[in-house]
Design an enzyme around this catalytic site. Sequence first.
Site: not given
Length: 249
Positions: A9-11, A94, A96, A166, A172, A212, A233-234
Amino acid sequence: MRSKIVAGNWKMNKTLSETEVLVTELAAKLPDTDAEVMVAPTYVNLVGAVRYLEGSAIEVIAQNMHFAESGAYTGEISADMLLGIGIETVIIGHSERRSIFGETDEILAKKVIAALEKNLRVIFCFGEELEDRKSGNHFNIVSDQLKDGLFNLKPEVWSKVVLAYEPVWAIGTGETASPEQAQEMHTFIRRTISNEYDDSIAENVSILYGGSVKPNNAQEIFSKPDVDGGLIGGASLNADDFIAIIKAI
Ligand code: PGA
């Protein structure tokens, strides 16, 4: 049998040219794997990513969509628009989207239905906040999120549903649920689905862990029997890290 999935997930990261560089590197380095590999660039780069990845086993997926067919929803994207550019999978719910953009369980339930009606595959995200875990309320929160978001679905559409647990405190933050905590929650999720539907739906749904996941912890988390992969993510923004996570599965 449920599939193994590693999804990035590149956000809100990567311009179009950066997207081209990253997907080209991923396609070149993709190891032989039984797992499905997916990347979710931002909307404006989906068309480009689909084109750059033509002929690759990596699937391009969307981070979100609106529940309406079309109409006066400035800034939004419909299921048909995704289908029209060759997207077949969409992330919904998600944390966010829930916390920053105010998407409620009710809105998310509508999105899930709208996506499934169009035959899109849905990666449905959910998970508890830190206070919930500290107060021991995490199982109740997760079971409510499943109930509100998914338990109105007919049994036959569950083959198009993927779950992503999640825990919000792990997203993150560099802090992960321990492999035991992930396994414990994934078992609970399967049991909750089995109680609401049946064993076969519970056993066949892929449950990803997100929060993470990094090259140095992926293998241990993925080794748990009820963890069917990860939503990353990251670490999905760096080709070598994402490839290492794919290798870990
Ligand atoms: P993270 O993000 O891997 O950077 O924690 C996970 C996610 O938000 O899906």
